[in-house]
Motif scaffolding. Structure first.
Motif, PDB file in Angstrom:
ATOM      1  N   PHE A 267      -3.664  -4.756  -6.711  1.00  0.00           N
ATOM      2  CA  PHE A 267      -2.076  -4.418  -6.386  1.00  0.00           C
ATOM      3  C   PHE A 267      -1.204  -4.910  -7.815  1.00  0.00           C
ATOM      4  O   PHE A 267      -0.444  -4.221  -8.086  1.00  0.00           O
ATOM      5  CB  PHE A 267      -1.567  -4.941  -5.210  1.00  0.00           C
ATOM      6  N   ASP A 268      -1.486  -6.101  -8.068  1.00  0.00           N
ATOM      7  CA  ASP A 268      -0.653  -6.613  -9.046  1.00  0.00           C
ATOM      8  C   ASP A 268      -0.643  -5.929 -10.354  1.00  0.00           C
ATOM      9  O   ASP A 268       0.545  -5.750 -11.066  1.00  0.00           O
ATOM     10  CB  ASP A 268      -1.001  -8.328  -9.494  1.00  0.00           C
ATOM     11  N   GLU A 269      -1.644  -5.397 -10.822  1.00  0.00           N
ATOM     12  CA  GLU A 269      -1.920  -4.719 -12.038  1.00  0.00           C
ATOM     13  C   GLU A 269      -1.109  -3.345 -11.834  1.00  0.00           C
ATOM     14  O   GLU A 269      -0.391  -2.760 -12.587  1.00  0.00           O
ATOM     15  CB  GLU A 269      -3.039  -4.700 -12.492  1.00  0.00           C
ATOM     16  N   ALA A 270      -1.467  -2.589 -10.829  1.00  0.00           N
ATOM     17  CA  ALA A 270      -1.297  -1.474 -10.296  1.00  0.00           C
ATOM     18  C   ALA A 270       0.104  -0.923 -10.287  1.00  0.00           C
ATOM     19  O   ALA A 270       0.992  -0.085 -10.685  1.00  0.00           O
ATOM     20  CB  ALA A 270      -1.976  -0.523  -9.337  1.00  0.00           C
ATOM     21  N   CYS A 271       0.886  -2.094  -9.521  1.00  0.00           N
ATOM     22  CA  CYS A 271       2.183  -1.854  -9.276  1.00  0.00           C
ATOM     23  C   CYS A 271       3.309  -1.970 -10.533  1.00  0.00           C
ATOM     24  O   CYS A 271       4.569  -1.857 -10.118  1.00  0.00           O
ATOM     25  CB  CYS A 271       2.675  -2.505  -7.982  1.00  0.00           C
ATOM     26  N   GLU A 272       3.079  -2.521 -11.565  1.00  0.00           N
ATOM     27  CA  GLU A 272       3.829  -2.554 -12.804  1.00  0.00           C
ATOM     28  C   GLU A 272       4.444  -1.461 -13.047  1.00  0.00           C
ATOM     29  O   GLU A 272       3.917  -0.247 -13.174  1.00  0.00           O
ATOM     30  CB  GLU A 272       3.040  -3.143 -14.042  1.00  0.00           C
ATOM     31  N   GLY A 273       5.773  -1.563 -13.329  1.00  0.00           N
ATOM     32  CA  GLY A 273       6.398  -0.420 -13.704  1.00  0.00           C
ATOM     33  C   GLY A 273       6.661   0.628 -12.450  1.00  0.00           C
ATOM     34  O   GLY A 273       7.454   1.912 -12.770  1.00  0.00           O
ATOM     35  N   MET A 274       6.330   0.310 -11.244  1.00  0.00           N
ATOM     36  CA  MET A 274       6.787   1.165 -10.154  1.00  0.00           C
ATOM     37  C   MET A 274       8.006   0.770  -9.352  1.00  0.00           C
ATOM     38  O   MET A 274       8.412  -0.445  -9.672  1.00  0.00           O
ATOM     39  CB  MET A 274       5.553   0.818  -9.211  1.00  0.00           C
ATOM     40  N   LEU A 275       8.516   1.673  -8.790  1.00  0.00           N
ATOM     41  CA  LEU A 275       9.668   1.455  -7.891  1.00  0.00           C
ATOM     42  C   LEU A 275       9.211   0.750  -6.729  1.00  0.00           C
ATOM     43  O   LEU A 275       8.219   1.020  -6.308  1.00  0.00           O
ATOM     44  CB  LEU A 275      10.249   2.666  -7.450  1.00  0.00           C
ATOM     45  N   ILE A 276      10.170  -0.263  -6.201  1.00  0.00           N
ATOM     46  CA  ILE A 276       9.714  -1.132  -5.098  1.00  0.00           C
ATOM     47  C   ILE A 276       9.418  -0.259  -3.774  1.00  0.00           C
ATOM     48  O   ILE A 276       8.351  -0.596  -3.377  1.00  0.00           O
ATOM     49  CB  ILE A 276      10.904  -2.163  -4.760  1.00  0.00           C
ATOM     50  N   MET A 277      10.108   0.680  -3.647  1.00  0.00           N
ATOM     51  CA  MET A 277       9.726   1.518  -2.455  1.00  0.00           C
ATOM     52  C   MET A 277       8.280   2.001  -2.368  1.00  0.00           C
ATOM     53  O   MET A 277       7.386   2.318  -1.373  1.00  0.00           O
ATOM     54  CB  MET A 277      10.793   2.335  -1.891  1.00  0.00           C
ATOM     55  N   ASP A 278       8.002   2.706  -3.746  1.00  0.00           N
ATOM     56  CA  ASP A 278       6.529   3.226  -3.976  1.00  0.00           C
ATOM     57  C   ASP A 278       5.457   2.248  -3.786  1.00  0.00           C
ATOM     58  O   ASP A 278       4.618   2.183  -3.314  1.00  0.00           O
ATOM     59  CB  ASP A 278       6.530   3.765  -5.196  1.00  0.00           C
ATOM     60  N   ALA A 279       5.819   0.982  -4.327  1.00  0.00           N
ATOM     61  CA  ALA A 279       4.949  -0.113  -4.506  1.00  0.00           C
ATOM     62  C   ALA A 279       4.552  -0.636  -3.032  1.00  0.00           C
ATOM     63  O   ALA A 279       3.452  -1.084  -2.705  1.00  0.00           O
ATOM     64  CB  ALA A 279       5.585  -1.378  -5.260  1.00  0.00           C
ATOM     65  N   LEU A 280       5.627  -0.683  -2.205  1.00  0.00           N
ATOM     66  CA  LEU A 280       5.288  -1.299  -0.917  1.00  0.00           C
ATOM     67  C   LEU A 280       4.586   0.154   0.026  1.00  0.00           C
ATOM     68  O   LEU A 280       3.729  -0.308   0.769  1.00  0.00           O
ATOM     69  CB  LEU A 280       6.821  -1.579  -0.057  1.00  0.00           C
ATOM     70  N   ALA A 281       4.947   1.165  -0.278  1.00  0.00           N
ATOM     71  CA  ALA A 281       4.077   2.451   0.287  1.00  0.00           C
ATOM     72  C   ALA A 281       2.697   2.200  -0.202  1.00  0.00           C
ATOM     73  O   ALA A 281       1.622   2.471   0.484  1.00  0.00           O
ATOM     74  CB  ALA A 281       4.730   3.669   0.026  1.00  0.00           C
ATOM     75  N   PHE A 282       2.378   1.899  -1.474  1.00  0.00           N
ATOM     76  CA  PHE A 282       1.129   1.621  -1.971  1.00  0.00           C
ATOM     77  C   PHE A 282       0.601   0.481  -1.202  1.00  0.00           C
ATOM     78  O   PHE A 282      -0.628   0.619  -0.894  1.00  0.00           O
ATOM     79  CB  PHE A 282       1.192   1.450  -3.533  1.00  0.00           C
ATOM     80  N   MET A 283       1.123  -0.442  -1.047  1.00  0.00           N
ATOM     81  CA  MET A 283       0.583  -1.719  -0.459  1.00  0.00           C
ATOM     82  C   MET A 283      -0.016  -1.121   0.997  1.00  0.00           C
ATOM     83  O   MET A 283      -0.792  -1.774   1.509  1.00  0.00           O
ATOM     84  CB  MET A 283       1.579  -2.857  -0.205  1.00  0.00           C
ATOM     85  N   GLY A 284       0.823  -0.287   1.512  1.00  0.00           N
ATOM     86  CA  GLY A 284       0.212   0.162   3.031  1.00  0.00           C
ATOM     87  C   GLY A 284      -0.910   0.889   2.834  1.00  0.00           C
ATOM     88  O   GLY A 284      -1.730   0.796   3.702  1.00  0.00           O
ATOM     89  N   THR A 285      -1.193   1.625   1.943  1.00  0.00           N
ATOM     90  CA  THR A 285      -2.167   2.420   1.662  1.00  0.00           C
ATOM     91  C   THR A 285      -3.438   1.364   1.410  1.00  0.00           C
ATOM     92  O   THR A 285      -4.757   2.007   1.572  1.00  0.00           O
ATOM     93  CB  THR A 285      -2.337   3.366   0.281  1.00  0.00           C
ATOM     94  N   LEU A 286      -3.404   0.363   1.086  1.00  0.00           N
ATOM     95  CA  LEU A 286      -4.447  -0.691   0.817  1.00  0.00           C
ATOM     96  C   LEU A 286      -4.901  -1.292   2.143  1.00  0.00           C
ATOM     97  O   LEU A 286      -6.049  -1.863   2.365  1.00  0.00           O
ATOM     98  CB  LEU A 286      -4.033  -1.733  -0.085  1.00  0.00           C
ATOM     99  N   ASP A 287      -4.118  -0.838   3.267  1.00  0.00           N
ATOM    100  CA  ASP A 287      -4.871  -1.305   4.735  1.00  0.00           C
ATOM    101  C   ASP A 287      -4.962  -2.893   4.757  1.00  0.00           C
ATOM    102  O   ASP A 287      -6.148  -3.116   4.927  1.00  0.00           O
ATOM    103  CB  ASP A 287      -6.106  -0.408   4.992  1.00  0.00           C
TER     104      ASP A 287
END
Lengths: 372, 328, 162
Positions: free
Chosen positions: A344-364
């Motif tokens: 997550f730390d590497e992948a979320c760089e440069g992302m919008l916070i709302m996209d990043a938190l949605a991404f965190m959701g997909t990690l289950d």
């Protein structure tokens, strides 16, 4: 939709997401350096619910350690206990009756569906849609009722024993499971229409948070996260264990690498699990549910033993280093979300916070499982 | 003169009572509606159908201590909730519920409502900035950029209607649509063939202006905790909450007046306040329905929708209507 | 087959010191590669390397397309040694689980970091440092991960008393 970032270090600020935050679904803390709505850098801080399960594994006998495994992942606990009993049986050379293995597979798959259902609801809630959670929980309730009837617990199951099961399933269970499958299939269609087809939902997931297959490899991501990145990896197929070779099922793989792919993998997996349950109920053999030849106090031979199983979140591994005693010399739990969250730390760089938190959701994420 | 003043005061008191009652019972309706959608009972313990829930909630909120976080800007922090509620109530003054029921009819009613509505953004900005919380600041910045960008298409669409009906007076606009549903502004006429699209734009904008899902980015609870009102408790939170619902009523009323013929009956019979109320509650039910069905949009998706789609279309519509008005 | 090629590649690290048969039982065993019975142990290849060979061994696996499963430690207090165990596996159907292990003296537990090769080793190494006090030289951010940030104890050491 990522805009180029003009990084001005003096104009960033630190946003502390967690340890108590609605998106982390538990006590996880992510320190994010933000440039407005964009994440410049993020650092995950773990350990808020660390309980040192591995030390407990050294202090308790193998049988005493059984309940610990279900305290790792409270949503898909059976998969973890399955890994543990398989590891012990493999090391001690205990033969498990076929009926017991079939029941194990059926209950694990039911638990997987329950876990994915809860993930589905919570994930859509992360995106701001509250209602699907209620539908998903209602479906999950049927599974929990079934499992409660045979295992005696609703979440923290301690159902499997070395060499078999604690309790045989009755006709009520098989009937309920048979009734459940068509109902669940209908629900899946409904979820598809309600959520997957929704334009806002698609816009929020498609092309967001790409995780390349190479990144998965470097971080050791498994489970739906890896399968959403085009990696055809499922321990049930790659390293068949239990009675999984007897079942005809597919591994859903999507090559888009985005959040939508990870979502679709999980939705498809529910259907595949239903197929396994269906076949399992059909083929369910009679016979004993407990191995006849089983030592009372299990002692493993000297050496180290590894067992991987596919849980709802990915490949769970248990390594037991034994010095011949009745408890482990060292017991290591390899938890899938630990590795999945690491990227997550590497992948979320440069992302919008709302996209990043949605991404965190997909990690289950299930935090107790990550922190152990 | 004094009689008129008395008239206005009585009307304003009624407007406040109407707004407060609506806010309270719309919360109940929303919770019951959401529960219906989600297959659960919702509040049903206090009173028949849980109808006593809103006053009890009010008592609970009022008896709680109002906490002001350390380091917060006290003045802004205290002013913001009042500023959220007051303009919403003020807007009720000029809304004509029927031929004779309007607190004070103004010739520039449309302008006045928009003027007050734009103050809502100030309340959010004050709340976010004043509470000294990063989540609140981010949320308020989002909410303000959202309000600013949605006010534009909303205003342009309203201007189109004003041009067609030739008045800024809400009463006059309603009267002009009297006599059956085929006279309503929502249906295309010779002068403005794109009216249905205008209606949809106006409806979307009123969703966005009231910060309702799927555009509730200002209080995106899954990422910004509770958005701009994270630090508010007690009646400070209560005022924001009531302000939101009062704004919904205003939005629905305005949509009804501008597009759905106000208090006019669809078949030209028995026009009256009941038709007006029926129409706004149908619109509000749609608001609730949408909220519990859709997930939240992203901030860029939201702004793109306004600047790239809604504003060009509404501008085109405005020009087209202006041209056609000249021709016919 | 990946099993044989990996075995050969790893074997090349120990030119001239091929372990004798039956090395499986010996503890502590010498450095070298042995194949394990998958049915019993759950993995195929077991390579014990010296700490300075570690990066070379991990690089071989990286080039062969393995993914990192986990890293963990074992405290062999009787031998006054600590062991770091690296688990690797594959995504494809050419199943091959490889275990790389290295032993360090207990009083000076220094192991080079592999987080430069596998980024995912970062947390695993931090966790191993938390539990055993093994220092991974060159690690970018070796602070407690699962334990509190001011933790100065290592709970999985056999002489740890709570």
């Amino acid at each position: 939709m990522s805009a180029p970032i003009q990084l001005r270090p003096d104009e960033t600020f630190i946003l502390n997401v967690g340890p108590q935050h609605p998106a982390t679904h538990g006590v996880l803390r992510v320190k994010m350096q933000m440039d407005g709505e964009y994440i410049v850098k993020s650092e995950t801080v773990l350990g808020y619910i660390h309980r040192m399960h591995e030390k407990m594994g050294e202090n308790r006998t193998y049988a005493q350690y059984l309940p610990n495994l279900s305290r790792l992942d409270y949503l898909g606990a059976l998969g973890y206990t399955h890994g543990h009993v398989l590891a012990i049986e493999r090391a001690a050379g205990i033969e498990v009756p076929e009926r017991a293995e079939y029941i194990r597979a059926i209950t694990v798959e039911l638990n997987r569906v329950a876990s994915h259902l809860f993930w589905f609801g919570a994930f859509v809630m992360d995106l701001g849609g509250f209602s699907p959670l209620m539908y998903a929980i209602q479906d999950r309730e049927h599974i929990l009722d079934m499992l409660e009837a045979v295992t005696g617990a609703r979440l923290t199951y301690c159902y499997y024993r070395f060499g078999g099961l604690y309790n045989d399933v009755d006709d009520d269970f098989t009937e309920a499971a048979k009734r459940f499958i068509p109902r669940m299939r209908k629900s899946l269609k409904k979820y598809d229409a309600l959520v997957t087809g929704n334009i806002i939902f698609q816009k929020r997931l498609e092309g967001i948070a790409p995780v390349s297959a190479e990144m998965c490899r470097k971080y050791g991501a498994t489970g739906p996260v890896a399968r959403g990145s085009g990696i055809n990896f499922d321990v049930r197929k790659n390293e068949p264990y239990s009675v999984y070779p007897e079942f005809d099922f597919d591994i859903p793989v999507y090559h888009e690498c985005d959040s939508m792919a990870r979502y679709k993998v999980r939705m498809d997996e529910m259907e595949q699990s239903l197929r396994i349950i269906e076949q399992g109920l059909e083929k369910l053999p009679g016979g004993p549910i407990m191995a006849e030849k089983k030592p009372k106090n299990i002692k493993l031979p000297v050496g180290d033993f590894y067992q991987a199983v596919e849980t709802a979140r990915g490949s769970f591994g248990i390594r037991i280093v034994s010095d011949g005693d009745k408890n482990a010399y060292r017991l290591k739990l390899r938890s899938p979300t630990y590795s999945n969250m690491h990227l997550f730390d590497e992948a979320c760089e440069g992302m919008l916070i709302m996209d990043a938190l949605a991404f965190m959701g997909t990690l289950d994420l299930v935090i107790p499982e990550m922190d152990r | 003169m004094s009689l008129t003043l008395l008239n206005v005061i009585v009307a304003v008191v009624i407007a406040i009572a109407f707004a407060a009652a609506n806010a309270a019972y719309l919360v109940w309706a929303e919770r019951r509606g959401a529960a219906r959608i989600q297959r659960r009972p919702g509040p049903n313990i206090n009173g028949p159908f849980g109808l006593l829930q809103p006053p009890l909630d009010g008592i609970k909120l009022m008896t709680k201590q109002l906490m002001i976080p350390g380091g917060a800007d006290k003045i802004l922090f205290m002013v913001a909730p009042v500023l959220a509620m007051a303009p919403a109530i003020m807007s009720f003054v000029t809304i004509p519920f029927s031929e004779g029921i309007a607190a004070h009819n103004m010739e520039i009613g449309v302008l006045m409502i928009f003027a007050f509505a734009s103050m809502g953004a100030m309340a959010i900005l004050f709340a976010g900035w004043g509470s000294r919380n990063k989540y609140s600041v981010m949320a308020s910045v989002r909410a303000v950029s959202q309000n600013v960008s949605y006010e534009i298409p909303m205003l342009i669409t309203a201007i189109t209607v004003v041009m067609v009906n030739g008045s800024m007076d809400l009463k006059a606009i309603s009267t002009a649509q009297a006599g059956g549903f085929w006279h309503w502004n929502i249906f295309p006429s010779l002068q403005s063939p794109l009216m249905p699209i205008s209606f949809i734009i106006f409806f979307i904008c009123s969703l966005a202006e009231t910060n309702r899902a799927p555009f509730d980015l200002g209080e995106a609870e899954s990422e910004l905790v509770a958005g701009f009102h994270t630090e508010y408790g007690s009646m400070g939170f209560g005022l924001f909450f009531m302000g939101e619902y009062a704004n919904i009523v205003i939005g629905a009323s305005l949509t009804t007046i501008l597009f759905l013929g106000g208090w006019d009956c669809p078949f030209g019979m028995f026009p009256g306040v009941w038709w007006f109320l029926l129409k706004i509650y149908i619109l509000i039910a749609t608001f609730i329905w949408i909220r519990w069905t859709f997930p939240r949009t992203t901030i860029y998706g939201l702004l793109n929708l306004s600047w790239k789609i809604l504003i060009p279309i509404s501008l085109f519509n405005l020009l087209l209507t202006a041209g056609l008005l000249k021709v016919f | 087959m990946i099993l044989e090629t990996t075995q050969q590649a790893l074997q090349a690290l120990f030119a001239g010191s091929v372990p004798a048969d039956g090395a499986e039982a010996a503890t502590p065993r010498g450095n070298g590669v042995i194949t394990r019975n998958y049915k019993i142990h759950g993995y195929h290849l077991d390579a014990q390397v010296a700490t300075d060979q570690l990066l070379a061994a991990v690089t071989i696996l990286d080039h062969a397309g393995f993914f990192i499963e986990s890293i963990t430690g074992v405290d062999w207090i009787k031998e006054n040694q600590m062991e770091v165990i690296y688990d690797f596996s594959r995504y494809d159907f050419d199943t091959c689980r490889v275990v790389i292990r290295t032993r360090v003296p207990r009083d000076q537990p220094l192991v080079p970091t592999i987080s430069t090769i596998y980024a995912g080793a970062n947390w695993h190494e931090r966790e191993t440092h938390d539990f055993f006090g093994i220092k991974f030289t060159g690690h970018p951010h070796l602070v407690p991960l699962l334990l509190p940030e001011d933790a100065d104890f290592h709970p999985l050491l056999k002489d740890f008393k709570a």
